[in-house]
Design a protein around this motif. Structure first.
Motif, PDB file in Angstrom:
ATOM      1  N   THR A 196      33.863  53.753 -36.393  1.00 49.08           N
ATOM      2  CA  THR A 196      34.605  52.766 -35.608  1.00 49.08           C
ATOM      3  C   THR A 196      34.812  51.526 -36.482  1.00 49.08           C
ATOM      4  O   THR A 196      34.301  51.438 -37.602  1.00 49.08           O
ATOM      5  N   TYR A 197      35.566  50.571 -35.938  1.00 51.09           N
ATOM      6  CA  TYR A 197      35.777  49.300 -36.624  1.00 51.09           C
ATOM      7  C   TYR A 197      35.474  48.168 -35.647  1.00 51.09           C
ATOM      8  O   TYR A 197      35.890  48.198 -34.475  1.00 51.09           O
ATOM      9  N   GLY A 198      34.712  47.200 -36.101  1.00 49.12           N
ATOM     10  CA  GLY A 198      34.368  46.066 -35.262  1.00 49.12           C
ATOM     11  C   GLY A 198      34.092  44.851 -36.119  1.00 49.12           C
ATOM     12  O   GLY A 198      33.930  44.945 -37.341  1.00 49.12           O
ATOM     13  N   SER A 199      34.020  43.697 -35.493  1.00 48.71           N
ATOM     14  CA  SER A 199      33.819  42.441 -36.215  1.00 48.71           C
ATOM     15  C   SER A 199      32.419  41.898 -35.958  1.00 48.71           C
ATOM     16  O   SER A 199      31.775  42.209 -34.949  1.00 48.71           O
ATOM     17  N   LEU A 200      31.982  41.060 -36.879  1.00 44.81           N
ATOM     18  CA  LEU A 200      30.709  40.374 -36.675  1.00 44.81           C
ATOM     19  C   LEU A 200      30.784  39.410 -35.497  1.00 44.81           C
ATOM     20  O   LEU A 200      29.777  39.177 -34.817  1.00 44.81           O
ATOM     21  N   ALA A 201      31.958  38.868 -35.241  1.00 46.63           N
ATOM     22  CA  ALA A 201      32.113  37.990 -34.074  1.00 46.63           C
ATOM     23  C   ALA A 201      31.782  38.748 -32.794  1.00 46.63           C
ATOM     24  O   ALA A 201      31.096  38.229 -31.901  1.00 46.63           O
ATOM     25  N   GLN A 202      32.260  39.980 -32.696  1.00 44.64           N
ATOM     26  CA  GLN A 202      31.954  40.798 -31.517  1.00 44.64           C
ATOM     27  C   GLN A 202      30.462  41.076 -31.400  1.00 44.64           C
ATOM     28  O   GLN A 202      29.885  41.004 -30.313  1.00 44.64           O
ATOM     29  N   THR A 203      29.841  41.386 -32.532  1.00 40.34           N
ATOM     30  CA  THR A 203      28.404  41.662 -32.541  1.00 40.34           C
ATOM     31  C   THR A 203      27.612  40.457 -32.060  1.00 40.34           C
ATOM     32  O   THR A 203      26.733  40.570 -31.192  1.00 40.34           O
ATOM     33  N   ILE A 204      27.913  39.285 -32.604  1.00 41.92           N
ATOM     34  CA  ILE A 204      27.141  38.086 -32.264  1.00 41.92           C
ATOM     35  C   ILE A 204      27.418  37.655 -30.828  1.00 41.92           C
ATOM     36  O   ILE A 204      26.507  37.229 -30.107  1.00 41.92           O
ATOM     37  N   ASP A 205      28.659  37.787 -30.379  1.00 42.64           N
ATOM     38  CA  ASP A 205      28.978  37.478 -28.977  1.00 42.64           C
ATOM     39  C   ASP A 205      28.177  38.368 -28.037  1.00 42.64           C
ATOM     40  O   ASP A 205      27.688  37.913 -26.985  1.00 42.64           O
ATOM     41  N   SER A 206      28.041  39.641 -28.400  1.00 43.74           N
ATOM     42  CA  SER A 206      27.282  40.574 -27.572  1.00 43.74           C
ATOM     43  C   SER A 206      25.808  40.194 -27.510  1.00 43.74           C
ATOM     44  O   SER A 206      25.183  40.233 -26.445  1.00 43.74           O
ATOM     45  N   LEU A 207      25.250  39.788 -28.653  1.00 44.96           N
ATOM     46  CA  LEU A 207      23.853  39.354 -28.676  1.00 44.96           C
ATOM     47  C   LEU A 207      23.667  38.103 -27.824  1.00 44.96           C
ATOM     48  O   LEU A 207      22.709  37.995 -27.052  1.00 44.96           O
ATOM     49  N   GLU A 208      24.584  37.164 -27.957  1.00 44.01           N
ATOM     50  CA  GLU A 208      24.487  35.937 -27.168  1.00 44.01           C
ATOM     51  C   GLU A 208      24.607  36.228 -25.677  1.00 44.01           C
ATOM     52  O   GLU A 208      23.932  35.604 -24.848  1.00 44.01           O
ATOM     53  N   GLY A 209      25.440  37.191 -25.327  1.00 42.42           N
ATOM     54  CA  GLY A 209      25.655  37.539 -23.922  1.00 42.42           C
ATOM     55  C   GLY A 209      24.552  38.372 -23.302  1.00 42.42           C
ATOM     56  O   GLY A 209      24.587  38.650 -22.104  1.00 42.42           O
ATOM     57  N   GLY A 210      23.557  38.763 -24.096  1.00 42.45           N
ATOM     58  CA  GLY A 210      22.438  39.522 -23.542  1.00 42.45           C
ATOM     59  C   GLY A 210      22.785  40.959 -23.200  1.00 42.45           C
ATOM     60  O   GLY A 210      22.176  41.546 -22.305  1.00 42.45           O
ATOM     61  N   ILE A 211      23.747  41.538 -23.907  1.00 45.56           N
ATOM     62  CA  ILE A 211      24.139  42.918 -23.628  1.00 45.56           C
ATOM     63  C   ILE A 211      23.064  43.891 -24.103  1.00 45.56           C
ATOM     64  O   ILE A 211      22.734  44.866 -23.422  1.00 45.56           O
ATOM     65  N   SER A 212      22.495  43.628 -25.271  1.00 43.33           N
ATOM     66  CA  SER A 212      21.461  44.504 -25.817  1.00 43.33           C
ATOM     67  C   SER A 212      20.117  44.203 -25.165  1.00 43.33           C
ATOM     68  O   SER A 212      19.729  43.041 -25.025  1.00 43.33           O
ATOM     69  N   SER A 213      19.398  45.257 -24.784  1.00 43.83           N
ATOM     70  CA  SER A 213      18.111  45.060 -24.108  1.00 43.83           C
ATOM     71  C   SER A 213      17.107  44.323 -24.981  1.00 43.83           C
ATOM     72  O   SER A 213      16.188  43.672 -24.460  1.00 43.83           O
ATOM     73  N   ILE A 214      17.265  44.392 -26.277  1.00 48.47           N
ATOM     74  CA  ILE A 214      16.314  43.730 -27.167  1.00 48.47           C
ATOM     75  C   ILE A 214      16.392  42.211 -27.039  1.00 48.47           C
ATOM     76  O   ILE A 214      15.460  41.497 -27.414  1.00 48.47           O
ATOM     77  N   THR A 215      17.480  41.683 -26.475  1.00 49.76           N
ATOM     78  CA  THR A 215      17.652  40.234 -26.339  1.00 49.76           C
ATOM     79  C   THR A 215      17.124  39.700 -25.010  1.00 49.76           C
ATOM     80  O   THR A 215      17.120  38.480 -24.803  1.00 49.76           O
ATOM     81  N   TRP A 216      16.693  40.555 -24.110  1.00 47.38           N
ATOM     82  CA  TRP A 216      16.364  40.104 -22.755  1.00 47.38           C
ATOM     83  C   TRP A 216      15.105  39.257 -22.684  1.00 47.38           C
ATOM     84  O   TRP A 216      14.849  38.604 -21.667  1.00 47.38           O
ATOM     85  N   GLY A 217      14.327  39.242 -23.771  1.00 52.29           N
ATOM     86  CA  GLY A 217      13.139  38.401 -23.784  1.00 52.29           C
ATOM     87  C   GLY A 217      13.426  36.946 -24.110  1.00 52.29           C
ATOM     88  O   GLY A 217      12.511  36.122 -24.104  1.00 52.29           O
ATOM     89  N   ALA A 218      14.683  36.607 -24.390  1.00 48.16           N
ATOM     90  CA  ALA A 218      15.061  35.225 -24.717  1.00 48.16           C
ATOM     91  C   ALA A 218      15.902  34.638 -23.586  1.00 48.16           C
ATOM     92  O   ALA A 218      16.689  35.342 -22.948  1.00 48.16           O
ATOM     93  N   SER A 219      15.755  33.363 -23.352  1.00 45.42           N
ATOM     94  CA  SER A 219      16.550  32.678 -22.335  1.00 45.42           C
ATOM     95  C   SER A 219      17.994  32.551 -22.810  1.00 45.42           C
ATOM     96  O   SER A 219      18.276  32.651 -24.011  1.00 45.42           O
TER      97      SER A 219
END
Length: 260
Positions: A196-219
């Motif tokens: 696939t093709y994707g951007s780092l902007a998309q990746t970081i936006d997803s992390l900030e939005g709490g999409i990945s379960s690994i981020t749920w421990g942060a406010s």
């Protein structure tokens, strides 16, 4: 001291299918691979069944699947999917480390991207071995972190946000070693690969939005601060955040035949 609990996906049902869906052709290959192993095996158990991303298309091929999950939210969405579609999955709310089923109840079992969410994942494996009949088999996809620039962004984000990472199984090798200790014969199935093709902007936006379960421990505030820092770091390291970059993906399911 209380044991660390498995991670529930309550609250993730709204975006889970949209953010975890495989390309249609890839999803079809996964279903074909698993169905070829499961037809004729009898009733199949899937732990961490969620919204039925794996179980529902298998049921549409005629595989009889019973799924369990901690999340009532995810199971409700699976039941809605079954009600409006052509496949049926029996769905129960239960803990994979304390299975409600009797010994030797199933001919096979599945687990996809769930063992990393279970700190006591060996207990979950023990339960699968208990409820699957001797000579039956387990099909497991442990999963793993993204690679390349996307993986570096994930790692940097977790470090800045102070996230320890998942406390369950870390990789397929660890799971395989444990099952071999229990007497199971193990082998990797043919990998399913795609690009696939994707951007780092998309990746970081997803992390900030709490999409990945690994981020749920942060406010939300901690995620926003970490995302801002990662954007600065990524621009310095990679340049444009919006440039589409090639991402190579691979899924490897492992089959484990239990001793007879």
């Amino acid at each position: 001291m209380c044991a660390v609990k498995s991670l529930s996906f309550d609250g993730a049902g709204e975006f889970y299918d949209r953010t975890r869906a495989l390309p249609e052709e890839v999803a079809g290959r996964v279903t074909e691979l698993l169905a070829g192993r499961l037809h004729g095996a009898g009733v199949v158990l899937e732990i961490g069944v969620g919204t039925g991303r794996v179980a529902y298309p298998l049921a549409c091929t005629g595989v009889e699947v019973i799924g369990i999950d901690l999340s009532g939210d995810m199971l409700s969405r699976l039941k809605e999917k079954c009600a409006r579609g052509s496949g049926g999955v029996t769905a129960l709310r239960a803990d994979a480390t304390r299975s409600p089923f009797r010994n030797d109840s199933f001919g096979a079992a599945l687990a996809c991207h769930v063992l990393h969410l279970i700190p006591s994942w060996r207990d979950a494996i023990d339960e699968l071995v208990r409820v699957v009949r001797p000579g039956g088999h387990l099909l497991l996809d442990v999963g793993g972190p993204p690679s390349g620039s996307e993986g570096e962004a994930h790692k940097r984000f977790n470090e800045i946000a102070g996230l320890p990472g998942h406390r369950g199984a870390q990789d397929a090798a660890e799971v395989t070693a444990y099952l071999q200790e229990l007497g199971a014969a193990a082998h990797a199935l043919e990998p399913i690969e795609w690009v696939t093709y994707g951007s780092l902007a998309q990746t970081i936006d997803s992390l900030e939005g709490g999409i990945s379960s690994i981020t749920w421990g942060a406010s939300p505030d901690a995620r926003s601060r970490a995302a801002a820092a990662v954007r600065t770091w990524a621009r310095e390291r990679y340049g444009s955040l919006t440039r589409l970059r090639k991402r190579e993906h691979s899924i490897t399911w492992h089959a484990y035949e239990l001793p007879g």
